[in-house]
Design a protein around this motif. Structure first.
Motif, PDB file in Angstrom:
ATOM      1  N   ASP A  18       0.860  -1.182   0.000  1.00 26.45           N
ATOM      2  CA  ASP A  18       0.000   0.000   0.000  1.00 26.45           C
ATOM      3  C   ASP A  18       0.894   1.229   0.000  1.00 26.45           C
ATOM      4  OD1 ASP A  18       0.691   0.709   2.756  1.00 26.45           O
ATOM      5  OD2 ASP A  18      -0.731  -0.815   3.419  1.00 26.45           O
ATOM      6  N   ASP A  39      -2.974   4.927  -2.702  1.00 24.45           N
ATOM      7  CA  ASP A  39      -3.262   3.502  -2.655  1.00 24.45           C
ATOM      8  C   ASP A  39      -3.901   3.103  -3.981  1.00 24.45           C
ATOM      9  OD1 ASP A  39      -2.344   2.671  -0.116  1.00 24.45           O
ATOM     10  OD2 ASP A  39      -4.129   3.489   0.852  1.00 24.45           O
ATOM     11  N   TYR A  43      -6.345  -1.629  -2.819  1.00 21.53           N
ATOM     12  CA  TYR A  43      -5.291  -1.765  -1.824  1.00 21.53           C
ATOM     13  C   TYR A  43      -5.421  -0.705  -0.738  1.00 21.53           C
ATOM     14  CZ  TYR A  43      -2.818  -4.810  -5.138  1.00 21.53           C
ATOM     15  OH  TYR A  43      -2.474  -5.828  -6.003  1.00 21.53           O
ATOM     16  N   GLY A  44      -4.920  -1.016   0.445  1.00 21.53           N
ATOM     17  CA  GLY A  44      -4.842  -0.026   1.515  1.00 21.53           C
ATOM     18  C   GLY A  44      -6.180   0.601   1.828  1.00 21.53           C
ATOM     19  N   THR A  45      -6.212   1.932   1.781  1.00 18.45           N
ATOM     20  CA  THR A  45      -7.420   2.677   2.109  1.00 18.45           C
ATOM     21  C   THR A  45      -8.334   2.888   0.914  1.00 18.45           C
ATOM     22  OG1 THR A  45      -6.274   4.783   1.709  1.00 18.45           O
ATOM     23  CG2 THR A  45      -6.220   3.914   3.962  1.00 18.45           C
ATOM     24  N   MET A 157       1.771  -4.938   5.683  1.00 18.94           N
ATOM     25  CA  MET A 157       1.124  -4.509   4.443  1.00 18.94           C
ATOM     26  C   MET A 157       0.540  -5.706   3.699  1.00 18.94           C
ATOM     27  SD  MET A 157       3.452  -1.463   2.766  1.00 18.94           S
ATOM     28  CE  MET A 157       4.997  -2.390   2.737  1.00 18.94           C
ATOM     29  N   THR A 161      -3.717  -6.664   2.981  1.00 13.62           N
ATOM     30  CA  THR A 161      -4.300  -6.558   1.649  1.00 13.62           C
ATOM     31  C   THR A 161      -5.476  -7.514   1.500  1.00 13.62           C
ATOM     32  OG1 THR A 161      -2.195  -5.884   0.672  1.00 13.62           O
ATOM     33  CG2 THR A 161      -3.814  -6.859  -0.818  1.00 13.62           C
TER      34      THR A 161
END
Length: 251
Positions: A18, A39, A43-45, A157, A161
């Motif tokens: 991310d 991101d 992915y991520g936020t 990370m 995911t």
């Protein structure tokens, strides 16, 4: 040069990571220029529920981000899958790119065996989740001798995911374009970076990209594997800083 006059820097993370992958770089360069480290889709936020269908969806999302943030041109940097997205961006909208940073990546399309492996991994992640895979590959993503805090960051990370997003990206990546013929036509400066101990994208891959790009410099970072920006941030940032100064002066 002030942050308003320097060329903006856009950082494209790899898989399955991310935007925090780029923390050492955002901290180092955000005082001197605009830095965007989004991101990627899924992915991520980034919102769930809209996974990529085509690999170029990632590049189109970067283009939309540039539009949204009113960034007419930028230096575009990507690592691993992010580097392949950066090459796709240059294929699709080269007029907005003033420099390329290609880290621990390669331009070729997937081989038939690679297609099979990526689809099999996508099936596995949907079936089992991310934890088993993440534990298996951690000491290939970063070198076995990497700092414990770096290993913890990378493992965090990967395990955070979403499996459906990771699977969708793997399937899209399996069908990505071949960019080997694109590289000799690149008309902007490029920086090719690789960890000396990277086994996913070895130094030979970086040397081939460096040879193909008309105006490039190659930086091999000792004491690092696939994520030299995290494993050896001082060395990575020194190379990136020199390259950004070159692009600023040219622009």
């Amino acid at each position: 040069m002030t942050a308003t006059s320097a060329i903006p820097l856009v950082l494209v993370h790899g898989h399955p990571f991310d935007h925090t992958m780029w923390r050492p770089q955002t901290e180092a360069f955000s005082a001197s220029r605009p830095v965007l480290a989004p991101d990627l889709r899924g992915y991520g936020t980034a919102p769930a529920g809209y996974p990529v269908e085509l690999f170029e969806d990632f590049a189109r999302d970067i283009e939309a981000l540039l539009d949204d943030q009113d960034v007419p041109a930028c230096v575009l940097a990507g690592l691993s899958m992010g580097g392949q997205i950066v090459m796709d961006c240059y294929r699709l909208f080269p007029e907005r790119i003033r420099g390329l940073v290609l880290a621990d990546t390669f331009p070729a399309a997937e081989t038939p065996e690679g297609v099979r492996v990526r689809h099999a991994m996508a099936d596995r992640l949907l079936r089992e989740g991310m934890a088993g895979y993440a534990g298996e590959v951690l000491e290939k993503m970063v070198a076995p001798y990497a700092a414990d805090e770096v290993k913890a960051h990378v493992l965090g990370m990967m395990t955070a995911t979403r499996p459906d997003s990771a699977a969708a990206a793997l399937r899209a990546r399996a069908a990505r374009s071949d960019h080997r013929e694109l590289l000799p036509r690149v008309t902007v400066p490029a920086l090719v970076v690789v960890g000396a101990d990277d086994t996913y994208t070895p130094v030979s891959d970086a040397e081939a990209m460096h040879a193909a790009l008309p105006e490039s410099r190659l930086c091999v970072i000792e004491g690092a594997a696939h994520l030299p920006n995290l494993e050896r941030p001082a060395e990575f940032n020194a190379a990136l800083g020199e390259f950004l100064a070159q692009v600023d002066a040219r622009s």
